[in-house]
Design a protein around this motif. Structure first.
Motif, short mmCIF file in Angstrom:
data_model
loop_
_atom_site.label_atom_id
_atom_site.label_comp_id
_atom_site.label_asym_id
_atom_site.label_seq_id
_atom_site.Cartn_x
_atom_site.Cartn_y
_atom_site.Cartn_z
N SER A 126 -4.72 3.20 -4.04
CA SER A 126 -4.00 2.99 -4.80
C SER A 126 -3.05 3.35 -3.03
N PHE A 127 -1.88 2.42 -2.89
CA PHE A 127 -1.48 2.74 -1.88
C PHE A 127 0.59 2.64 -1.91
N ALA A 128 1.65 3.42 -1.89
CA ALA A 128 3.08 2.88 -2.15
C ALA A 128 3.79 2.41 -0.34
N GLY A 129 2.91 1.82 0.14
CA GLY A 129 3.94 1.55 1.23
C GLY A 129 4.78 0.43 1.14
N PRO A 130 5.05 0.04 2.61
CA PRO A 130 5.74 -1.22 2.16
C PRO A 130 4.97 -2.25 2.33
N PRO A 131 5.09 -3.61 1.77
CA PRO A 131 4.83 -4.31 1.37
C PRO A 131 4.11 -5.20 2.32
N GLU A 132 5.32 -5.68 3.75
CA GLU A 132 3.50 -5.79 4.58
C GLU A 132 2.80 -4.74 5.43
N VAL A 133 2.86 -4.27 4.91
CA VAL A 133 1.65 -2.79 5.43
C VAL A 133 0.38 -3.13 4.18
N VAL A 134 1.33 -2.96 3.17
CA VAL A 134 0.53 -3.70 1.57
C VAL A 134 -0.52 -5.21 1.89
N VAL A 135 -0.28 -5.63 2.23
CA VAL A 135 -0.01 -7.00 3.02
C VAL A 135 -1.98 -6.77 4.12
#
Length: 149
Positions: free
Chosen positions: A85-94
């Motif tokens: 799981s990761f809670a970072g910014p959407p562009e980093v999630v992608v």
């Protein structure tokens, strides 16, 4: 029904998986918040491997919480973790989801609604009902003061 359940270690995991096996339900084990940063992916991969040996035939989904640090995701992938799981910014999630997929892994959002039986001091019978749904708890025959231990 699949419920995320936050565990602290092997004993919590054994309890949760035992209850899930007894009630025929599935669970998603979730590490403590940010555990990738202070316990590491190697610990989680070893814990997951041990649980799979102890609970053969049980589908085990175990998600390591990497907080908002992409470096923890990458290190966990190198350690062999496949559910993160990761809670970072959407562009980093992608970007991280793409990298995870290339490793045969999946990226999940943080499990904010995870049940924490150890924190909430949920007895085994109540955990059974919580995982399986209402009206399904077995009778607790534990001596007074020892329920769920």
């Amino acid at each position: 029904m699949t419920r995320p359940v936050r565990i602290r270690g092997i004993e919590d995991a054994r309890l949760v998986l035992g209850v899930a096996r007894d009630c025929g339900c599935t669970v998603v084990l979730v590490s403590p918040a940010g555990a990738a940063g202070y316990l590491g992916g190697g610990w989680w991969a070893a814990l997951t491997a041990l649980l799979r040996q102890e609970f053969p035939g049980t589908e085990i989904t175990a998600v390591l919480d990497c907080a908002d640090d992409p470096g923890h995701v990458l290190a966990a992938l190198r350690a062999g973790c496949t559910e993160l799981s990761f809670a970072g910014p959407p562009e980093v999630v992608v970007k991280l989801a793409d990298i995870a997929a290339q490793h045969g892994a999946r990226l999940h959002p943080p499990a904010a609604d995870a049940v924490e039986p150890w924190r909430e001091r949920i007895p085994r019978a109540a955990l059974h009902a919580l995982l399986a749904g209402p009206g399904t708890a077995p009778a607790d025959t534990s001596p007074p003061g020892t329920a769920g231990r």
